[in-house]
Design a protein around this motif. Structure first.
Motif, PDB file in Angstrom:
ATOM      1  N   UNK A   1       0.828  -1.214   0.000  1.00 51.41           N
ATOM      2  CA  UNK A   1       0.000   0.000   0.000  1.00 51.41           C
ATOM      3  C   UNK A   1       0.857   1.257   0.000  1.00 51.41           C
ATOM      4  N   UNK A   2       1.922   1.250   0.804  1.00 47.37           N
ATOM      5  CA  UNK A   2       2.798   2.424   0.833  1.00 47.37           C
ATOM      6  C   UNK A   2       3.434   2.648  -0.526  1.00 47.37           C
ATOM      7  N   UNK A   3       3.941   1.574  -1.123  1.00 48.91           N
ATOM      8  CA  UNK A   3       4.578   1.688  -2.432  1.00 48.91           C
ATOM      9  C   UNK A   3       3.597   2.209  -3.474  1.00 48.91           C
ATOM     10  N   UNK A   4       2.372   1.669  -3.450  1.00 51.49           N
ATOM     11  CA  UNK A   4       1.361   2.088  -4.418  1.00 51.49           C
ATOM     12  C   UNK A   4       0.980   3.560  -4.227  1.00 51.49           C
ATOM     13  N   UNK A   5       0.739   3.955  -2.993  1.00 51.90           N
ATOM     14  CA  UNK A   5       0.307   5.329  -2.718  1.00 51.90           C
ATOM     15  C   UNK A   5       1.421   6.320  -3.018  1.00 51.90           C
ATOM     16  N   UNK A   6       2.646   5.988  -2.640  1.00 53.61           N
ATOM     17  CA  UNK A   6       3.762   6.893  -2.904  1.00 53.61           C
ATOM     18  C   UNK A   6       3.970   7.047  -4.410  1.00 53.61           C
ATOM     19  N   UNK A   7       3.998   5.937  -5.118  1.00 57.93           N
ATOM     20  CA  UNK A   7       4.240   5.989  -6.566  1.00 57.93           C
ATOM     21  C   UNK A   7       3.131   6.731  -7.303  1.00 57.93           C
ATOM     22  N   UNK A   8       1.917   6.620  -6.790  1.00 63.12           N
ATOM     23  CA  UNK A   8       0.790   7.284  -7.461  1.00 63.12           C
ATOM     24  C   UNK A   8       0.705   8.763  -7.078  1.00 63.12           C
ATOM     25  N   UNK A   9       0.767   9.055  -5.794  1.00 62.56           N
ATOM     26  CA  UNK A   9       0.545  10.419  -5.334  1.00 62.56           C
ATOM     27  C   UNK A   9       1.776  11.319  -5.451  1.00 62.56           C
TER      28      UNK A   9
ATOM     29  N   UNK B   1       5.075  10.290  -7.132  1.00 67.44           N
ATOM     30  CA  UNK B   1       5.765  10.138  -8.405  1.00 67.44           C
ATOM     31  C   UNK B   1       4.833  10.254  -9.609  1.00 67.44           C
ATOM     32  N   UNK B   2       3.523  10.211  -9.352  1.00 72.65           N
ATOM     33  CA  UNK B   2       2.511  10.342 -10.411  1.00 72.65           C
ATOM     34  C   UNK B   2       2.714   9.309 -11.522  1.00 72.65           C
ATOM     35  N   UNK B   3       3.027   8.069 -11.152  1.00 72.71           N
ATOM     36  CA  UNK B   3       3.176   7.023 -12.153  1.00 72.71           C
ATOM     37  C   UNK B   3       1.840   6.690 -12.792  1.00 72.71           C
TER      38      UNK B   3
ATOM     39  N   UNK C   1       2.252   1.475 -15.274  1.00 72.73           N
ATOM     40  CA  UNK C   1       3.599   1.458 -14.712  1.00 72.73           C
ATOM     41  C   UNK C   1       3.561   1.069 -13.239  1.00 72.73           C
ATOM     42  N   UNK C   2       2.557   1.588 -12.534  1.00 73.35           N
ATOM     43  CA  UNK C   2       2.407   1.270 -11.119  1.00 73.35           C
ATOM     44  C   UNK C   2       2.161  -0.211 -10.909  1.00 73.35           C
ATOM     45  N   UNK C   3       1.261  -0.776 -11.708  1.00 71.83           N
ATOM     46  CA  UNK C   3       0.963  -2.209 -11.590  1.00 71.83           C
ATOM     47  C   UNK C   3       2.215  -3.035 -11.875  1.00 71.83           C
ATOM     48  N   UNK C   4       2.978  -2.631 -12.879  1.00 74.50           N
ATOM     49  CA  UNK C   4       4.217  -3.334 -13.193  1.00 74.50           C
ATOM     50  C   UNK C   4       5.208  -3.272 -12.044  1.00 74.50           C
ATOM     51  N   UNK C   5       5.314  -2.103 -11.406  1.00 73.53           N
ATOM     52  CA  UNK C   5       6.224  -1.949 -10.274  1.00 73.53           C
ATOM     53  C   UNK C   5       5.800  -2.838  -9.108  1.00 73.53           C
ATOM     54  N   UNK C   6       4.507  -2.886  -8.842  1.00 72.96           N
ATOM     55  CA  UNK C   6       4.011  -3.716  -7.737  1.00 72.96           C
ATOM     56  C   UNK C   6       4.231  -5.202  -8.016  1.00 72.96           C
TER      57      UNK C   6
ATOM     58  N   UNK D   1      15.494  -2.229  -1.286  1.00 70.72           N
ATOM     59  CA  UNK D   1      15.762  -1.719  -2.629  1.00 70.72           C
ATOM     60  C   UNK D   1      14.715  -0.694  -3.044  1.00 70.72           C
ATOM     61  N   UNK D   2      13.449  -0.993  -2.760  1.00 69.03           N
ATOM     62  CA  UNK D   2      12.373  -0.065  -3.107  1.00 69.03           C
ATOM     63  C   UNK D   2      12.514   1.235  -2.327  1.00 69.03           C
ATOM     64  N   UNK D   3      12.872   1.119  -1.056  1.00 65.96           N
ATOM     65  CA  UNK D   3      13.051   2.296  -0.215  1.00 65.96           C
ATOM     66  C   UNK D   3      14.184   3.175  -0.737  1.00 65.96           C
ATOM     67  N   UNK D   4      15.243   2.533  -1.191  1.00 66.76           N
ATOM     68  CA  UNK D   4      16.387   3.274  -1.719  1.00 66.76           C
ATOM     69  C   UNK D   4      16.010   4.022  -2.991  1.00 66.76           C
ATOM     70  N   UNK D   5      15.263   3.364  -3.877  1.00 68.38           N
ATOM     71  CA  UNK D   5      14.816   4.016  -5.113  1.00 68.38           C
ATOM     72  C   UNK D   5      13.891   5.185  -4.803  1.00 68.38           C
ATOM     73  N   UNK D   6      12.941   4.974  -3.899  1.00 69.14           N
ATOM     74  CA  UNK D   6      12.037   6.059  -3.519  1.00 69.14           C
ATOM     75  C   UNK D   6      12.802   7.201  -2.861  1.00 69.14           C
ATOM     76  N   UNK D   7      13.821   6.848  -2.073  1.00 68.24           N
ATOM     77  CA  UNK D   7      14.620   7.879  -1.416  1.00 68.24           C
ATOM     78  C   UNK D   7      15.349   8.759  -2.414  1.00 68.24           C
ATOM     79  N   UNK D   8      15.892   8.144  -3.445  1.00 67.57           N
ATOM     80  CA  UNK D   8      16.572   8.910  -4.491  1.00 67.57           C
ATOM     81  C   UNK D   8      15.583   9.811  -5.219  1.00 67.57           C
ATOM     82  N   UNK D   9      14.421   9.262  -5.544  1.00 67.93           N
ATOM     83  CA  UNK D   9      13.384  10.060  -6.215  1.00 67.93           C
ATOM     84  C   UNK D   9      12.942  11.223  -5.339  1.00 67.93           C
ATOM     85  N   UNK D  10      12.750  10.935  -4.052  1.00 70.10           N
ATOM     86  CA  UNK D  10      12.310  11.953  -3.105  1.00 70.10           C
ATOM     87  C   UNK D  10      13.316  13.101  -3.061  1.00 70.10           C
TER      88      UNK D  10
END
Length: 216
Positions: A86-94, A96-98, A102-107, A135-144
């Motif tokens: 849920x966190x990954x989905x909400x962060x990527x959508x809200x 990163x605006x994926x 793309x979001x479904x593929x990431x999940x 790994x996901x946290x690191x990618x989100x951290x870089x994006x953030x």
């Protein structure tokens, strides 16, 4: 009885007092996140649902470290899995605006990585299954950071804290002979703080930008 941690030496309900009681860290994190979210006028329902999941993680883990059986293990594992997805989905959508595809593929990739790591669950005392989350946290951290959001490094700090937390989880059974309480309780304390950092980063990522830290 499911015996996975150094502290448990008997089948009793109070055999893991530290592992059970330190789950209060998740409840404290949930309360702090709820207070923080309440101050943000544009915080949506999904954020509050995530906060509730943080609290449920604490309850489920507390039950597992008390009863140490099949149903309590599910009460421990399922909320953690749900929060990650849920966190990954909400962060990527809200944030990163994926796009949805793309979001479904990431999940799906995240779930596949988790299943793959699950085949090696005996390595590092089972901590290897959390490597996709790191790994996901690191990618989100870089994006953030690159987006120049409020508290631009907060997710990267959370990723670093997760490495420390994973180390405590991995060491637990290895040091029983020297430290009979083990280190799993430190995994709980670190993760309570970790979830607060992640939630704070998400809650405050409302589209407002600071000056980009990557600007020259």
């Amino acid at each position: 009885m499911i015996d996975l941690y150094c502290e448990r030496l008997s089948p009793g309900l109070l055999a893991e007092p530290l592992n059970a009681s330190t789950n209060v860290a998740f409840l404290i994190a949930a309360w702090c996140c709820w207070k923080l979210a309440s101050k943000e006028s544009d915080t949506g329902l999904l954020i509050h649902l995530l906060v509730v999941l943080v609290a449920i993680i604490g309850v489920g883990s507390g039950l597992f470290h008390t009863f140490a059986n099949g149903w309590s293990q599910l009460a421990d594992v399922i909320p953690i899995m749900l929060f990650q997805l849920c966190f990954l989905a909400i962060y990527c959508r809200q944030v990163l605006a994926l796009r949805w595809i793309t979001l479904v593929g990431a999940l799906l990739a995240f779930v596949a990585a988790g299943v793959l790591m699950g085949q090696f669950k005996h390595f590092l005392n089972g901590s290897v299954v959390y490597l996709p989350a790191f790994a996901a946290m690191l990618v989100l951290g870089i994006c953030h950071y690159r987006l120049g959001l409020r508290n631009p490094t907060i997710v990267l700090w959370a990723a670093l804290l997760f490495l420390v937390s994973l180390s405590f989880r991995s060491l637990d059974l290895w040091i029983c002979s020297d430290f009979e309480m083990g280190t799993h309780f430190l995994w709980h304390l670190c993760n309570g703080w970790l979830l607060y950092l992640l939630m704070k980063g998400l809650i405050q990522s409302d589209g407002r930008r600071t000056e980009s830290p990557t600007a020259g």
